[in-house]
Write a protein that holds these residues in place. Structure first.
Motif, PDB file in Angstrom:
ATOM      1  N   MET A   1       0.855  -1.096  -0.108  1.00  5.78           N
ATOM      2  CA  MET A   1       0.026  -0.054   0.039  1.00  5.78           C
ATOM      3  C   MET A   1       1.056   1.282  -0.018  1.00  5.78           C
ATOM      4  SD  MET A   1      -2.913   1.104   2.540  1.00  5.78           S
ATOM      5  CE  MET A   1      -3.915  -0.531   2.361  1.00  5.78           C
ATOM      6  N   HIS A   2       0.495   2.353  -0.714  1.00  8.63           N
ATOM      7  CA  HIS A   2       1.215   3.327  -0.859  1.00  8.63           C
ATOM      8  C   HIS A   2       1.297   4.077   0.640  1.00  8.63           C
ATOM      9  CE1 HIS A   2       2.388   7.566  -2.035  1.00  8.63           C
ATOM     10  NE2 HIS A   2       2.780   6.672  -3.143  1.00  8.63           N
ATOM     11  N   PRO A   3       2.525   4.637   0.831  1.00  8.84           N
ATOM     12  CA  PRO A   3       2.776   5.193   2.111  1.00  8.84           C
ATOM     13  C   PRO A   3       1.953   6.527   2.560  1.00  8.84           C
ATOM     14  CG  PRO A   3       4.944   4.976   1.215  1.00  8.84           C
ATOM     15  CD  PRO A   3       3.749   4.555   0.024  1.00  8.84           C
ATOM     16  N   ASP A   4       1.287   7.183   1.313  1.00 12.38           N
ATOM     17  CA  ASP A   4       0.417   8.349   1.585  1.00 12.38           C
ATOM     18  C   ASP A   4      -0.909   7.512   2.113  1.00 12.38           C
ATOM     19  OD1 ASP A   4       2.401  10.026   0.623  1.00 12.38           O
ATOM     20  OD2 ASP A   4       1.493  10.386  -1.330  1.00 12.38           O
ATOM     21  N   THR A   5      -1.481   6.349   1.423  1.00 17.89           N
ATOM     22  CA  THR A   5      -2.461   6.023   2.087  1.00 17.89           C
ATOM     23  C   THR A   5      -2.596   5.372   3.499  1.00 17.89           C
ATOM     24  OG1 THR A   5      -2.930   5.256  -0.242  1.00 17.89           O
ATOM     25  CG2 THR A   5      -4.167   4.159   1.426  1.00 17.89           C
ATOM     26  N   ILE A   6      -1.172   4.798   3.623  1.00 18.31           N
ATOM     27  CA  ILE A   6      -1.195   4.364   5.193  1.00 18.31           C
ATOM     28  C   ILE A   6      -1.100   5.565   5.996  1.00 18.31           C
ATOM     29  CG2 ILE A   6       0.687   3.374   6.760  1.00 18.31           C
ATOM     30  CD1 ILE A   6       1.508   1.642   4.295  1.00 18.31           C
ATOM     31  N   ALA A   7      -0.577   6.752   5.590  1.00 20.56           N
ATOM     32  CA  ALA A   7      -0.368   7.856   6.456  1.00 20.56           C
ATOM     33  C   ALA A   7      -2.040   8.284   6.823  1.00 20.56           C
ATOM     34  CB  ALA A   7       0.552   8.995   6.123  1.00 20.56           C
ATOM     35  N   ALA A   8      -2.799   8.435   5.706  1.00 24.39           N
ATOM     36  CA  ALA A   8      -4.205   8.973   5.850  1.00 24.39           C
ATOM     37  C   ALA A   8      -5.150   7.824   6.702  1.00 24.39           C
ATOM     38  CB  ALA A   8      -4.848   8.749   4.483  1.00 24.39           C
ATOM     39  N   VAL A   9      -4.803   6.616   6.702  1.00 29.83           N
ATOM     40  CA  VAL A   9      -5.736   5.619   7.463  1.00 29.83           C
ATOM     41  C   VAL A   9      -5.124   5.989   9.012  1.00 29.83           C
ATOM     42  CG1 VAL A   9      -5.618   3.271   8.148  1.00 29.83           C
ATOM     43  CG2 VAL A   9      -5.908   3.978   5.853  1.00 29.83           C
ATOM     44  N   ARG A  10      -3.602   6.026   9.196  1.00 30.80           N
ATOM     45  CA  ARG A  10      -3.419   6.455  10.484  1.00 30.80           C
ATOM     46  C   ARG A  10      -3.932   7.691  11.091  1.00 30.80           C
ATOM     47  NH1 ARG A  10       2.915   4.520   9.797  1.00 30.80           N
ATOM     48  NH2 ARG A  10       2.693   2.344  10.337  1.00 30.80           N
ATOM     49  N   LEU A  11      -4.130   8.658  10.291  1.00 28.35           N
ATOM     50  CA  LEU A  11      -4.527  10.140  10.699  1.00 28.35           C
ATOM     51  C   LEU A  11      -6.082   9.767  11.075  1.00 28.35           C
ATOM     52  CD1 LEU A  11      -2.923  12.480   8.172  1.00 28.35           C
ATOM     53  CD2 LEU A  11      -2.645  12.423  11.170  1.00 28.35           C
ATOM     54  N   LEU A  12      -6.895   9.096  10.257  1.00 28.03           N
ATOM     55  CA  LEU A  12      -8.322   8.805  10.437  1.00 28.03           C
ATOM     56  C   LEU A  12      -8.466   8.073  11.692  1.00 28.03           C
ATOM     57  CD1 LEU A  12     -11.191   8.573   9.505  1.00 28.03           C
ATOM     58  CD2 LEU A  12     -10.701   6.664   8.411  1.00 28.03           C
ATOM     59  N   VAL A  13      -7.545   7.188  11.951  1.00 31.44           N
ATOM     60  CA  VAL A  13      -7.673   6.301  13.210  1.00 31.44           C
ATOM     61  C   VAL A  13      -7.436   7.456  14.436  1.00 31.44           C
ATOM     62  CG1 VAL A  13      -6.728   4.783  14.819  1.00 31.44           C
ATOM     63  CG2 VAL A  13      -7.152   3.978  12.316  1.00 31.44           C
ATOM     64  N   LEU A  14      -6.535   8.098  14.397  1.00 29.45           N
ATOM     65  CA  LEU A  14      -6.185   9.443  15.474  1.00 29.45           C
ATOM     66  C   LEU A  14      -7.425  10.297  15.644  1.00 29.45           C
ATOM     67  CD1 LEU A  14      -2.272  10.124  14.777  1.00 29.45           C
ATOM     68  CD2 LEU A  14      -3.512   9.003  16.572  1.00 29.45           C
ATOM     69  N   ALA A  15      -8.000  10.566  14.441  1.00 29.53           N
ATOM     70  CA  ALA A  15      -9.185  11.586  14.520  1.00 29.53           C
ATOM     71  C   ALA A  15     -10.404  10.803  15.225  1.00 29.53           C
ATOM     72  CB  ALA A  15      -9.472  11.835  13.199  1.00 29.53           C
ATOM     73  N   LEU A  16     -10.629   9.497  14.910  1.00 33.45           N
ATOM     74  CA  LEU A  16     -11.514   8.818  15.444  1.00 33.45           C
ATOM     75  C   LEU A  16     -11.283   8.544  16.850  1.00 33.45           C
ATOM     76  CD1 LEU A  16     -12.637   6.574  12.510  1.00 33.45           C
ATOM     77  CD2 LEU A  16     -13.908   8.464  13.480  1.00 33.45           C
ATOM     78  N   GLU A  17     -10.234   8.393  17.371  1.00 33.60           N
ATOM     79  CA  GLU A  17      -9.724   8.294  18.612  1.00 33.60           C
ATOM     80  C   GLU A  17     -10.096   9.583  19.428  1.00 33.60           C
ATOM     81  OE1 GLU A  17      -5.826   6.803  18.582  1.00 33.60           O
ATOM     82  OE2 GLU A  17      -6.295   4.698  18.645  1.00 33.60           O
ATOM     83  N   THR A  18      -9.783  10.480  18.993  1.00 28.49           N
ATOM     84  CA  THR A  18     -10.150  11.897  19.591  1.00 28.49           C
ATOM     85  C   THR A  18     -11.460  12.359  19.516  1.00 28.49           C
ATOM     86  OG1 THR A  18      -8.359  12.606  18.739  1.00 28.49           O
ATOM     87  CG2 THR A  18      -9.622  14.489  19.294  1.00 28.49           C
ATOM     88  N   HIS A  19     -12.441  11.847  18.400  1.00 26.26           N
ATOM     89  CA  HIS A  19     -13.849  12.199  18.206  1.00 26.26           C
ATOM     90  C   HIS A  19     -14.628  10.935  17.876  1.00 26.26           C
ATOM     91  CE1 HIS A  19     -12.695  16.544  17.647  1.00 26.26           C
ATOM     92  NE2 HIS A  19     -11.780  15.918  16.976  1.00 26.26           N
ATOM     93  N   PRO A  20     -14.702  10.102  19.301  1.00 26.95           N
ATOM     94  CA  PRO A  20     -15.379   8.918  18.841  1.00 26.95           C
ATOM     95  C   PRO A  20     -16.809   8.841  18.441  1.00 26.95           C
ATOM     96  CG  PRO A  20     -14.820   9.248  21.137  1.00 26.95           C
ATOM     97  CD  PRO A  20     -14.034  10.206  20.287  1.00 26.95           C
ATOM     98  N   GLU A  21     -17.309   9.991  18.791  1.00 24.54           N
ATOM     99  CA  GLU A  21     -18.905  10.177  18.435  1.00 24.54           C
ATOM    100  C   GLU A  21     -19.056  10.267  16.712  1.00 24.54           C
ATOM    101  OE1 GLU A  21     -16.647  14.321  18.544  1.00 24.54           O
ATOM    102  OE2 GLU A  21     -16.579  12.433  19.800  1.00 24.54           O
ATOM    103  N   ASP A  22     -17.929  10.404  16.242  1.00 19.65           N
ATOM    104  CA  ASP A  22     -18.092  10.360  14.815  1.00 19.65           C
ATOM    105  C   ASP A  22     -18.281   8.810  14.106  1.00 19.65           C
ATOM    106  OD1 ASP A  22     -17.913  13.095  14.592  1.00 19.65           O
ATOM    107  OD2 ASP A  22     -15.742  13.024  14.097  1.00 19.65           O
TER     108      ASP A  22
END
Length: 57
Positions: A1-22
């Motif tokens: 998987m492309h490193p940009d895609t992996i970085a985006a997934v990691r950022l999504l996980v962090l965002a959802l950890e911060t905002h679990p209501e989403d």
């Protein structure tokens, strides 16, 4: 998987950890938490393992 895609997934996980209501909003697309966990175990953890291995010369 492309490193940009992996970085985006990691950022999504962090965002959802911060905002679990989403996660509730994303439920209409399926169990996003489970899908992300599968994606991480299939691609990101494998990618981290490969990064730890020394490159062959």
């Amino acid at each position: 998987m492309h490193p940009d895609t992996i970085a985006a997934v990691r950022l999504l996980v962090l965002a959802l950890e911060t905002h679990p209501e989403d996660l509730a909003i994303l439920q209409i697309y399926g169990d996003m938490g489970e899908h992300l966990a599968d994606l991480i175990s299939d691609y990101i953890e494998d990618d981290d393992d490969e990064e730890d291995e020394p490159e062959e010369e």
